[in-house]
Motif scaffolding. Structure first.
Motif: not given
Length: 229
Positions: A163-164, A183-184, A202-206
């Motif tokens: 998480a970033e 937020l990523r 993978g899957y990244l949610n931004q």
């Protein structure tokens, strides 16, 4: 260690909830590719270089192209400090590309090996200039990353999450607003390829705060190749 991890994720959560209630949310499906080379230059001096094309609008066109590199100094086996520079191109339909230049300072910290995995932190402080404005934007980014082998005793396949959180520190004439920026969140796997080279899938949610009650959510298929030598 658990206390540090918990506090860091609380910080990321607070960043996310600091975003204003949104009257409009736009969503997009994207594909991000990250090609990174890294390794020693001499002694404790190291480097990394990245090429990142990002496809947007349902992965139908180039949404952003990022070129980034940095030179670092290993302060200890667990801590490395970098100075870097990035050039970011954002194409616009029917208009001139928006170009962004970034200087950044980065601290990488190998925090330990809790629960049979590896926990790392990346703190990045950015100075940003864009072609559609004259102000300097200041932004702080904090990433927590955890990976764990799916088969004990081998690094062939690791479960990976990170998480970033992004925090803008000032307003600019090109649109940045002080406070929560984005937020990523990522979930996927890390695959050992050869020697220390790895691939992450993978899957990244931004989630991006675009201000004035507008939020953008990108659903990203993320593919990263890390060549280490």
């Amino acid at each position: 260690m658990r206390r540090v991890l918990a506090c860091s994720f609380v910080f990321a959560s607070l960043l996310a909830h600091a975003a204003p209630a949104c009257a409009e949310t736009r969503e997009d499906e994207q594909v991000w590719v990250n090609l990174t080379a890294m390794g020693p230059i001499s002694g404790d001096v190291v480097y990394f270089a990245e090429l990142q094309p990002r496809m947007g609008d349902g992965a139908s066109r180039l949404d952003q192209l990022l070129l980034r590199g940095a030179v670092g100094l290993k302060l200890s086996p667990a801590v490395t400090l970098y100075q870097g520079y990035a050039h970011v191109v954002s194409p616009l339909d029917g208009g001139r590309d928006v170009n962004e230049e970034r200087s950044f300072q980065q601290l990488n910290w190998a925090m330990g090996k809790p629960w049979g995995g590896e926990l790392t932190s990346r703190t990045r402080f950015e100075q940003r200039w864009r072609s559609d404005g004259g102000d300097t934007g200041w932004r702080l980014r904090e990433m927590l990353r955890y990976e764990k082998p799916l088969k004990p005793g081998t690094q062939a396949v690791n479960a990976l999450v990170y998480a970033e959180g992004f925090l803008a520190l000032n307003d600019t004439d090109w649109g940045a607003r002080a406070g929560f920026d984005q937020l990523r969140s990522f979930v996927g796997v890390e695959l050992g390829v050869k020697d220390a080279t790895t691939v992450e899938l993978g899957y990244l949610n931004q989630v991006i705060d675009q201000t004035r009650g507008r939020t953008r959510v990108n659903h990203v298929a993320s593919v990263s190749l890390f060549f280490r030598h």
